[in-house]
Scaffold this motif. Structure first.
Motif, PDB file in Angstrom:
ATOM      1  N   TRP A   1       0.844  -1.237   0.194  1.00 48.75           N
ATOM      2  CA  TRP A   1      -0.103  -0.024  -0.051  1.00 48.75           C
ATOM      3  C   TRP A   1       0.773   1.168   0.117  1.00 48.75           C
ATOM      4  CZ3 TRP A   1      -4.630   0.633  -1.532  1.00 48.75           C
ATOM      5  CH2 TRP A   1      -5.417  -0.603  -1.708  1.00 48.75           C
ATOM      6  N   LYS A   2       2.151   1.229   0.755  1.00 47.69           N
ATOM      7  CA  LYS A   2       2.731   2.397   0.695  1.00 47.69           C
ATOM      8  C   LYS A   2       3.284   2.778  -0.845  1.00 47.69           C
ATOM      9  CE  LYS A   2       7.522   1.864   1.800  1.00 47.69           C
ATOM     10  NZ  LYS A   2       8.321   1.214   2.776  1.00 47.69           N
ATOM     11  N   TYR A   3       3.303   1.855  -1.596  1.00 44.10           N
ATOM     12  CA  TYR A   3       3.671   2.070  -2.969  1.00 44.10           C
ATOM     13  C   TYR A   3       2.642   2.492  -3.823  1.00 44.10           C
ATOM     14  CZ  TYR A   3       8.393   0.476  -1.498  1.00 44.10           C
ATOM     15  OH  TYR A   3       9.233   0.277  -0.837  1.00 44.10           O
ATOM     16  N   VAL A   4       1.324   1.721  -3.422  1.00 46.86           N
ATOM     17  CA  VAL A   4       0.242   2.207  -4.213  1.00 46.86           C
ATOM     18  C   VAL A   4      -0.187   3.654  -4.227  1.00 46.86           C
ATOM     19  CG1 VAL A   4      -2.225   1.494  -4.558  1.00 46.86           C
ATOM     20  CG2 VAL A   4      -0.849  -0.245  -4.034  1.00 46.86           C
ATOM     21  N   LEU A   5       0.045   4.139  -2.719  1.00 43.48           N
ATOM     22  CA  LEU A   5      -0.300   5.532  -2.533  1.00 43.48           C
ATOM     23  C   LEU A   5       0.793   6.419  -3.342  1.00 43.48           C
ATOM     24  CD1 LEU A   5      -1.116   5.109   1.242  1.00 43.48           C
ATOM     25  CD2 LEU A   5      -2.589   5.433  -0.560  1.00 43.48           C
ATOM     26  N   LYS A   6       2.007   5.901  -3.333  1.00 48.41           N
ATOM     27  CA  LYS A   6       2.984   6.701  -3.845  1.00 48.41           C
ATOM     28  C   LYS A   6       3.018   6.543  -5.351  1.00 48.41           C
ATOM     29  CE  LYS A   6       7.699   6.499  -3.230  1.00 48.41           C
ATOM     30  NZ  LYS A   6       8.825   5.952  -2.228  1.00 48.41           N
ATOM     31  N   GLU A   7       2.863   5.656  -5.907  1.00 44.90           N
ATOM     32  CA  GLU A   7       3.208   5.249  -7.446  1.00 44.90           C
ATOM     33  C   GLU A   7       1.744   5.229  -8.275  1.00 44.90           C
ATOM     34  OE1 GLU A   7       5.097   1.760  -7.630  1.00 44.90           O
ATOM     35  OE2 GLU A   7       7.144   2.592  -6.964  1.00 44.90           O
ATOM     36  N   LYS A   8       0.633   5.077  -7.503  1.00 44.09           N
ATOM     37  CA  LYS A   8      -0.540   5.056  -8.447  1.00 44.09           C
ATOM     38  C   LYS A   8      -1.715   6.072  -8.283  1.00 44.09           C
ATOM     39  CE  LYS A   8       0.877   1.756 -10.513  1.00 44.09           C
ATOM     40  NZ  LYS A   8       0.997   1.520 -11.910  1.00 44.09           N
ATOM     41  N   ALA A   9      -2.257   6.550  -9.456  1.00 47.16           N
ATOM     42  CA  ALA A   9      -3.386   7.463  -9.279  1.00 47.16           C
ATOM     43  C   ALA A   9      -4.419   6.980  -8.061  1.00 47.16           C
ATOM     44  CB  ALA A   9      -4.255   7.481 -10.629  1.00 47.16           C
ATOM     45  N   ALA A  10      -5.040   7.936  -7.556  1.00 47.09           N
ATOM     46  CA  ALA A  10      -5.777   7.806  -6.563  1.00 47.09           C
ATOM     47  C   ALA A  10      -7.068   6.968  -6.783  1.00 47.09           C
ATOM     48  CB  ALA A  10      -6.305   8.978  -5.625  1.00 47.09           C
ATOM     49  N   ASP A  11      -7.660   7.167  -8.107  1.00 45.34           N
ATOM     50  CA  ASP A  11      -8.631   6.513  -8.300  1.00 45.34           C
ATOM     51  C   ASP A  11      -8.624   5.055  -8.994  1.00 45.34           C
ATOM     52  OD1 ASP A  11      -7.711   7.584 -10.341  1.00 45.34           O
ATOM     53  OD2 ASP A  11      -9.482   8.667 -11.134  1.00 45.34           O
ATOM     54  N   MET A  12      -7.464   4.424  -8.683  1.00 45.28           N
ATOM     55  CA  MET A  12      -7.689   3.018  -9.290  1.00 45.28           C
ATOM     56  C   MET A  12      -8.435   2.177  -8.671  1.00 45.28           C
ATOM     57  SD  MET A  12      -4.885   2.554 -11.184  1.00 45.28           S
ATOM     58  CE  MET A  12      -4.049   0.828 -11.174  1.00 45.28           C
ATOM     59  N   THR A  13      -9.071   1.378  -9.474  1.00 44.42           N
ATOM     60  CA  THR A  13     -10.000   0.435  -8.841  1.00 44.42           C
ATOM     61  C   THR A  13      -9.114  -0.844  -8.335  1.00 44.42           C
ATOM     62  OG1 THR A  13     -11.694   0.609 -10.650  1.00 44.42           O
ATOM     63  CG2 THR A  13     -11.753  -1.385  -9.399  1.00 44.42           C
ATOM     64  N   HIS A  14      -9.340  -1.153  -6.905  1.00 42.88           N
ATOM     65  CA  HIS A  14      -8.379  -2.015  -6.211  1.00 42.88           C
ATOM     66  C   HIS A  14      -9.168  -3.176  -6.382  1.00 42.88           C
ATOM     67  CE1 HIS A  14      -6.557   1.364  -4.899  1.00 42.88           C
ATOM     68  NE2 HIS A  14      -7.522   1.899  -4.303  1.00 42.88           N
ATOM     69  N   VAL A  15      -8.797  -4.122  -7.380  1.00 42.54           N
ATOM     70  CA  VAL A  15      -9.432  -5.369  -7.559  1.00 42.54           C
ATOM     71  C   VAL A  15      -9.050  -6.463  -6.569  1.00 42.54           C
ATOM     72  CG1 VAL A  15      -9.533  -7.286  -9.317  1.00 42.54           C
ATOM     73  CG2 VAL A  15      -9.116  -4.960 -10.093  1.00 42.54           C
ATOM     74  N   LEU A  16      -7.927  -6.464  -6.024  1.00 41.94           N
ATOM     75  CA  LEU A  16      -7.688  -7.214  -4.646  1.00 41.94           C
ATOM     76  C   LEU A  16      -6.777  -6.312  -4.070  1.00 41.94           C
ATOM     77  CD1 LEU A  16      -6.669 -10.855  -6.072  1.00 41.94           C
ATOM     78  CD2 LEU A  16      -8.804 -10.090  -5.198  1.00 41.94           C
ATOM     79  N   GLN A  17      -6.968  -6.548  -2.632  1.00 44.37           N
ATOM     80  CA  GLN A  17      -6.169  -5.594  -1.584  1.00 44.37           C
ATOM     81  C   GLN A  17      -5.061  -5.990  -1.391  1.00 44.37           C
ATOM     82  OE1 GLN A  17      -8.253  -3.663   1.475  1.00 44.37           O
ATOM     83  NE2 GLN A  17      -9.614  -2.853  -0.061  1.00 44.37           N
ATOM     84  N   PHE A  18      -4.846  -7.630  -1.195  1.00 41.65           N
ATOM     85  CA  PHE A  18      -3.926  -8.295  -1.052  1.00 41.65           C
ATOM     86  C   PHE A  18      -3.728  -9.634  -1.300  1.00 41.65           C
ATOM     87  CE2 PHE A  18      -0.164 -10.831   0.705  1.00 41.65           C
ATOM     88  CZ  PHE A  18       0.868  -9.867   0.459  1.00 41.65           C
TER      89      PHE A  18
END
Ligand code: MTE
Ligand code: MO
Length: 377
Positions: free
Chosen positions: A2-19
């Motif tokens: 999640w650290k990298y999702v917040l840093k590297e990805k647009a805020a409105d990605m659809t999170h298809v799986l969380q982990f």
């Protein structure tokens, strides 16, 4: 992750799986640029994101090669040793459009493998690195009898109480034609962590699964890898195979992606007020060394087809998708079914209905993409 999702990805990605983290971009941005922005590029992970210090990073080349070697990033980037190669290449997960198969019948239901993707597990990027063929040549070539190369990722994932590395293989004949790149740059930037920093494979025209991220070891081998990702996942079962009779031995290992396409705008179930004309937008792609040459759309479920003018299709990069758009004349009011089908340069086209694409592990939804809209004229 999640650290990298917040840093590297647009805020409105659809999170298809969380982990493990899996995400796809919203449709409007998916088809807004023919080269996908790094922050909008889909992410498909089996486990976590490994921390790799690029200063201490090594790539080991071993197994059935004549002169096994350990290379640093600086070695790979040394243009006296290896010519640099840049290609615009699409990656597509074999799970793209899996939701349509799930709606038919959910199949295997293994969530780790079967992320419920919509149309966004595809993108195109400009990748820079070296051809794996040149690296193997530098190691004296493969030994006699070696027909495949095995690729090891540094991430780990859990399954049924066991921990595995991500390991896949690619046939040497694919490497030999310079269609396997070891990439450290994505669209002119160092690889993002989520996309395999510091080094990944990019295998042109194959399912995304073979493009091993966080690559740290390559082995020359005789037969395809015995690792579970290669042997047990990414299998295509014929439609009569299901819960009662699915065995790893009766699935085919999927390599080339078939021709497919999707309508991204409008969206399924949109209500559209128009004055007799409506604009459709989407993507079209074919793997296995092929490319889309013709896209057709239908406003009535497939009775009448309109051809997308070639000038409305984006650049023909040989290893990438093509985005397209078309203005359709439209009279009727009420619920309508739009669909798209694409032809590639080998004149392959798409199955008509999702039923004929359905398979137990829900891979490669290659059938005509269909959406319903409500038309107000
Ligand atoms: N490589 C490693 N090491 N671990 C993974 O989980 N996922 C694969 C492939 N490479 C994966 C991997 C799958 S299934 C796909 S579709 C692509 O990476 C996705 O690449 P991306 O996340 O950069 O879009
Ligand atoms: Mo994938």
């Amino acid at each position: 992750s999640w650290k990298y999702v917040l840093k590297e990805k647009a805020a409105d990605m659809t999170h298809v799986l969380q982990f493990p983290y899996n995400g796809e971009p919203p449709g409007d941005r998916l088809v807004s640029t023919e080269i996908t922005r790094n922050e909008d590029f889909f992410v498909r992970n089996h486990g976590g994101v490994p921390e790799i210090d690029p200063e201490k990073f090594y790539l080991d080349i071993e197994g059935l090669v004549n002169n096994p070697k350990r290379l640093t990033l600086a070695d790979l980037q040394n243009e006296e040793l290896f010519p640099r190669q840049t290609n615009v290449v699409s990656l597509q997960c074999s799970g793209t459009r899996r939701l349509e198969q799930i709606h038919q019948y959910p199949g295997d239901g293994d969530e780790l493998i079967n992320a419920p993707w919509a149309e966004g597990a595809i993108g195109a990027a400009r990748w820079t690195g070296v051809s794996l063929k040149k690296v193997i040549k530098y190691c004296g070539g493969l030994k006699d009898g070696a027909m495949h190369v095995e690729l090891f990722g540094a991430d780990t994932y859990f399954k049924k109480g066991k921990v595995y590395n991500y390991v896949v293989s690619v046939p040497w004949r694919k490497v030999k034609i310079n269609e396997v790149l070891l990439a450290w740059e994505m669209n002119g930037e160092p690889l993002p962590k989520l996309h395999g920093f510091p080094l990944r494979a990019v295998v042109f025209g194959y399912i995304g699964a073979r493009s091993c991220k966080w690559l740290y070891k390559i082995r020359g081998i005789k037969d395809p890898s015995e690792a579970p990702v290669q042997r047990k996942e990414y299998l295509y079962y014929t439609p009569q195979i299901g819960k009662q009779n699915a065995m790893y031995s009766n699935g085919f290992s999927i390599q080339d992606m078939p021709v497919s396409s999707a309508i991204i705008s409008p969206k399924d179930m949109d209500v559209i007020t128009h004055d007799g004309k409506i604009k459709l937008k989407g993507w079209a792609y074919s793997g296995g060394g092929h490319w889309p040459i013709r896209v057709e759309v239908s406003p009535d479920g497939g009775a009448i087809w309109y051809e997308v003018p070639t000038e409305n299709m984006s650049t023909k990069y040989y290893y990438a998708w093509r985005l397209w758009e078309i203005d359709l004349p439209l009279d009727p009011e009420g619920w309508l079914e739009f669909c798209v089908r694409t032809w590639d340069n080998a004149l392959n086209t798409q199955p008509t209905y999702v039923r004929s694409a359905w398979n137990w592990d829900l891979h490669v939804t290659s059938s005509c993409h269909r959406i319903k809209i409500y038309s107000v004229n």
